[in-house]
Design a protein around this motif. Structure first.
Motif, PDB file in Angstrom:
ATOM      1  N   ASP A 138       0.815  -1.218   0.000  1.00 49.83           N
ATOM      2  CA  ASP A 138       0.000   0.000   0.000  1.00 49.83           C
ATOM      3  C   ASP A 138       0.852   1.274   0.000  1.00 49.83           C
ATOM      4  N   SER A 139       2.156   1.135   0.294  1.00 56.60           N
ATOM      5  CA  SER A 139       3.026   2.312   0.297  1.00 56.60           C
ATOM      6  C   SER A 139       3.959   2.330  -0.910  1.00 56.60           C
ATOM      7  N   LEU A 140       3.659   1.488  -1.906  1.00 56.07           N
ATOM      8  CA  LEU A 140       4.516   1.358  -3.086  1.00 56.07           C
ATOM      9  C   LEU A 140       3.745   1.676  -4.364  1.00 56.07           C
ATOM     10  N   VAL A 141       4.468   2.048  -5.414  1.00 59.18           N
ATOM     11  CA  VAL A 141       3.820   2.366  -6.683  1.00 59.18           C
ATOM     12  C   VAL A 141       4.754   2.003  -7.841  1.00 59.18           C
ATOM     13  N   LYS A 142       4.175   1.492  -8.924  1.00 59.14           N
ATOM     14  CA  LYS A 142       4.973   1.157 -10.099  1.00 59.14           C
ATOM     15  C   LYS A 142       5.226   2.409 -10.924  1.00 59.14           C
ATOM     16  N   ILE A 143       6.504   2.605 -11.329  1.00 60.69           N
ATOM     17  CA  ILE A 143       6.832   3.791 -12.127  1.00 60.69           C
ATOM     18  C   ILE A 143       7.456   3.425 -13.473  1.00 60.69           C
ATOM     19  N   GLY A 144       7.575   2.121 -13.760  1.00 61.38           N
ATOM     20  CA  GLY A 144       8.149   1.746 -15.041  1.00 61.38           C
ATOM     21  C   GLY A 144       8.580   0.295 -15.086  1.00 61.38           C
ATOM     22  N   THR A 145       9.361  -0.036 -16.118  1.00 61.84           N
ATOM     23  CA  THR A 145       9.883  -1.386 -16.306  1.00 61.84           C
ATOM     24  C   THR A 145      11.400  -1.317 -16.435  1.00 61.84           C
ATOM     25  N   LEU A 146      12.098  -2.145 -15.697  1.00 59.15           N
ATOM     26  CA  LEU A 146      13.558  -2.164 -15.713  1.00 59.15           C
ATOM     27  C   LEU A 146      14.084  -2.699 -17.042  1.00 59.15           C
ATOM     28  N   PRO A 147      15.297  -2.334 -17.439  1.00 58.40           N
ATOM     29  CA  PRO A 147      15.892  -2.876 -18.664  1.00 58.40           C
ATOM     30  C   PRO A 147      15.882  -4.409 -18.686  1.00 58.40           C
ATOM     31  N   GLY A 149      13.561  -6.210 -17.578  1.00 61.82           N
ATOM     32  CA  GLY A 149      12.195  -6.672 -17.785  1.00 61.82           C
ATOM     33  C   GLY A 149      11.348  -6.709 -16.533  1.00 61.82           C
ATOM     34  N   GLY A 150      11.956  -6.526 -15.375  1.00 61.44           N
ATOM     35  CA  GLY A 150      11.212  -6.535 -14.116  1.00 61.44           C
ATOM     36  C   GLY A 150      10.444  -5.246 -13.895  1.00 61.44           C
ATOM     37  N   ASP A 151       9.368  -5.320 -13.109  1.00 64.29           N
ATOM     38  CA  ASP A 151       8.607  -4.116 -12.760  1.00 64.29           C
ATOM     39  C   ASP A 151       9.436  -3.234 -11.835  1.00 64.29           C
ATOM     40  N   LEU A 152       9.448  -1.927 -12.109  1.00 62.49           N
ATOM     41  CA  LEU A 152      10.116  -0.976 -11.221  1.00 62.49           C
ATOM     42  C   LEU A 152       9.069  -0.366 -10.303  1.00 62.49           C
ATOM     43  N   ILE A 153       9.074  -0.825  -9.067  1.00 66.52           N
ATOM     44  CA  ILE A 153       8.103  -0.375  -8.059  1.00 66.52           C
ATOM     45  C   ILE A 153       8.884   0.216  -6.898  1.00 66.52           C
ATOM     46  N   ILE A 154       8.547   1.455  -6.523  1.00 63.78           N
ATOM     47  CA  ILE A 154       9.280   2.120  -5.449  1.00 63.78           C
ATOM     48  C   ILE A 154       8.325   2.721  -4.419  1.00 63.78           C
ATOM     49  N   ASN A 155       8.892   3.226  -3.349  1.00 61.80           N
ATOM     50  CA  ASN A 155       8.117   3.857  -2.290  1.00 61.80           C
ATOM     51  C   ASN A 155       7.350   5.076  -2.833  1.00 61.80           C
ATOM     52  N   LYS A 156       6.067   5.162  -2.475  1.00 62.79           N
ATOM     53  CA  LYS A 156       5.220   6.257  -2.965  1.00 62.79           C
ATOM     54  C   LYS A 156       5.767   7.627  -2.577  1.00 62.79           C
ATOM     55  N   LEU A 157       6.325   7.735  -1.373  1.00 58.95           N
ATOM     56  CA  LEU A 157       6.858   9.016  -0.916  1.00 58.95           C
ATOM     57  C   LEU A 157       7.910   9.543  -1.886  1.00 58.95           C
ATOM     58  N   ALA A 158       8.761   8.638  -2.353  1.00 59.29           N
ATOM     59  CA  ALA A 158       9.803   9.025  -3.306  1.00 59.29           C
ATOM     60  C   ALA A 158       9.202   9.353  -4.664  1.00 59.29           C
ATOM     61  N   ALA A 159       8.259   8.529  -5.094  1.00 61.41           N
ATOM     62  CA  ALA A 159       7.646   8.716  -6.408  1.00 61.41           C
ATOM     63  C   ALA A 159       6.858  10.022  -6.479  1.00 61.41           C
ATOM     64  N   GLU A 160       6.262  10.433  -5.359  1.00 57.91           N
ATOM     65  CA  GLU A 160       5.413  11.620  -5.333  1.00 57.91           C
ATOM     66  C   GLU A 160       6.138  12.873  -4.862  1.00 57.91           C
ATOM     67  N   ALA A 161       7.423  12.749  -4.593  1.00 63.91           N
ATOM     68  CA  ALA A 161       8.189  13.902  -4.119  1.00 63.91           C
ATOM     69  C   ALA A 161       8.377  14.935  -5.227  1.00 63.91           C
ATOM     70  N   ASP A 162       8.411  16.197  -4.828  1.00 65.25           N
ATOM     71  CA  ASP A 162       8.757  17.253  -5.778  1.00 65.25           C
ATOM     72  C   ASP A 162      10.259  17.261  -6.030  1.00 65.25           C
ATOM     73  N   SER A 191      10.413  -1.983  -4.162  1.00 65.22           N
ATOM     74  CA  SER A 191       9.594  -3.115  -3.754  1.00 65.22           C
ATOM     75  C   SER A 191      10.427  -4.392  -3.816  1.00 65.22           C
ATOM     76  N   ARG A 192      10.040  -5.368  -3.015  1.00 59.78           N
ATOM     77  CA  ARG A 192      10.713  -6.666  -3.068  1.00 59.78           C
ATOM     78  C   ARG A 192      10.615  -7.274  -4.465  1.00 59.78           C
ATOM     79  N   VAL A 193       9.529  -6.973  -5.190  1.00 64.84           N
ATOM     80  CA  VAL A 193       9.352  -7.476  -6.552  1.00 64.84           C
ATOM     81  C   VAL A 193      10.484  -6.991  -7.450  1.00 64.84           C
ATOM     82  N   SER A 194      10.809  -5.698  -7.350  1.00 66.89           N
ATOM     83  CA  SER A 194      11.877  -5.113  -8.166  1.00 66.89           C
ATOM     84  C   SER A 194      13.244  -5.627  -7.738  1.00 66.89           C
ATOM     85  N   VAL A 195      13.454  -5.753  -6.432  1.00 70.17           N
ATOM     86  CA  VAL A 195      14.739  -6.236  -5.924  1.00 70.17           C
ATOM     87  C   VAL A 195      14.983  -7.664  -6.399  1.00 70.17           C
ATOM     88  N   LEU A 196      13.958  -8.500  -6.310  1.00 70.44           N
ATOM     89  CA  LEU A 196      14.095  -9.899  -6.710  1.00 70.44           C
ATOM     90  C   LEU A 196      14.397 -10.028  -8.201  1.00 70.44           C
TER      91      LEU A 196
END
Length: 423
Positions: A138-147, A149-162, A191-196
């Motif tokens: 609930d505190s993570l958001v997808k912002i793209g796809t890694l080279p 092929g994995g999903d790039l999902i990061i902390n929402k606070l970082a994604a929504e920062a100015d 996210s653990r998904v991106s790290v894995l």
């Protein structure tokens, strides 16, 4: 010949016949003594950023500012860095709403006591600090796809920062080449998904996924992409000595500044391997030797210097135990190291299991050499990892010589296995 070896917050003394020692592999960092204080070095870097506007200029007009900070497993001198970053951001924007986001990556969550040890009471009591949880969807958001092929999902606070910035330190890293810079995003706040996906068996087995190697390193390619995609605008990275003191600092663009920092470090920490029957090393003491998981890093330096079928003696206090449940379970459930390795390499990228990479590298080391492990961890735990427990370096040496059936076995000493690049 006596050599002091870091062990937790203490030292152990190696007492050995000098004629048997083929080499003591140390970074030249200890011989480097800057003329300026730690605070002056960091502040000078902040005021003279590399390929970037000043932090105060970046902060102007940006209300939601997130500073990514390393967690309890990293000896980053945040008590020096963080106040200077906070001051510079507020100089450009006094109204900035600043959040310090702790980059735990795949590690356990950082405690308040550890935050106080890292930042001091004042910052912990007065600043907004959030500890990243790679499993809290609930505190993570997808912002793209890694080279890769994995999903790039990061902390929402970082994604929504100015404005997204980070602090960290640069050291040799056993599969990402070097720590610091882009690593604050992936794995730091991912996210653990991106790290894995990034830490998959295929990448860990790649010949370029080694200490000190950046060009062609598939993990680095993913990590730099993640930092750019997350809009990491500014980093403050330092190089430290064995006393965890700042000896060099860089700031600015997350890649350009990191390049300058790793060039400085690489010139000081690259050493030539002197292959021996026995290699003795450490994880640099606290905080990097709190668990077996982290200690694998220091073992890779010994791996590069030990002869095939030799012995590695590893000193790591490991008062926090194994450091990874899946890491431990892998060794508990699979006794055949080669089968373990084959399974990792053949596991599809998006099916990587937690801590697979650490188990994969430890298995690789154990297939080359016997490991005698000096720690405070339970002996049964050490044996589960197919290592031999020892209480101190004297006992470990006796065990190594008995195993090799050679009282005159040659020895190489690496006082800090995470501080050197062994070529």
């Amino acid at each position: 010949m006596q050599i002091s070896l870091p062990y937790g917050k203490e030292k152990q003394l190696l007492d050995v016949t000098e004629a048997l020692v083929k080499g003591v592999l140390q970074s030249q960092i200890e011989d480097y003594h800057p003329e300026k204080s730690q605070t002056e070095l960091v502040d000078e870097a902040i005021q003279n950023p590399i390929e970037s506007p000043k932090l105060s200029q970046l902060a102007y007009g940006h209300k939601k500012v997130v500073i990514i900070a390393s967690d309890h497993t990293r000896p980053v001198p945040s008590k020096i860095i963080m106040p200077l970053m906070l001051k510079e951001i507020r100089r450009g924007n006094p109204e900035a709403e600043i959040t310090i986001l702790i980059a735990t990556g795949f590690h356990r969550l950082t405690t308040r006591e550890e935050l106080v040890g890292k930042f001091g009471e004042t910052i912990v009591d007065t600043e907004t600090i959030v500890v990243h949880d790679s499993s809290a969807t609930d505190s993570l958001v997808k912002i793209g796809t890694l080279p890769s092929g994995g999903d790039l999902i990061i902390n929402k606070l970082a994604a929504e920062a100015d404005l997204l910035v980070s602090e960290g330190f640069i050291e040799p890293h056993f599969f990402a080449g070097f720590s610091g810079g882009r690593k604050s995003v992936l794995p730091g706040i991912a996210s653990r998904v991106s790290v894995l996906a990034n830490h998959c068996g295929e990448f860990i087995a790649h010949p370029k996924a080694r200490t000190g190697v950046i060009e062609g390193n598939p993990l680095h390619i993913d990590m730099l992409y993640a930092a750019r995609a997350a809009k990491l605008a500014f980093v403050v990275n330092v190089v430290i000595n064995s006393e965890k003191e700042v000896i060099h600092a860089v700031a600015g663009d997350c890649d350009a500044a990191h390049i300058k920092g790793r060039e400085f470090l690489g010139n000081l920490c690259q050493v030539k391997a002197t292959p021996s029957d026995i290699v003795i090393t450490t994880n640099g003491g606290y905080p990097l030797d709190q668990n077996i998981y982290q200690a694998v890093k220091g073992m890779t330096a010994a791996e590069a210097a030990v002869k095939q079928d030799g012995v590695i003696i590893m000193l790591a206090k490991s008062n926090d135990g194994h450091g990874g449940e899946a890491f431990f379970n892998t060794f508990r459930d699979e006794k055949n190291l080669q089968q373990m390795q084959n399974g990792f390499v053949n596991t599809p990228r998006n099916e990587t299991i937690p801590d697979q990479w650490e188990a994969q590298i430890l298995a690789r080391i154990l297939l080359k050499a016997k490991v005698i492990y000096i720690s405070a961890a339970p002996e049964t735990m050490i044996r589960t990892f197919q290592m031999t427990p020892a209480k101190d370096v004297k006992e470990a040496l006796a065990l190594a010589r008995a195993y090799l059936k050679n009282e005159k076995a040659t020895i190489t000493v690496i006082p800090d296995g995470v501080a050197v690049i062994v070529k």
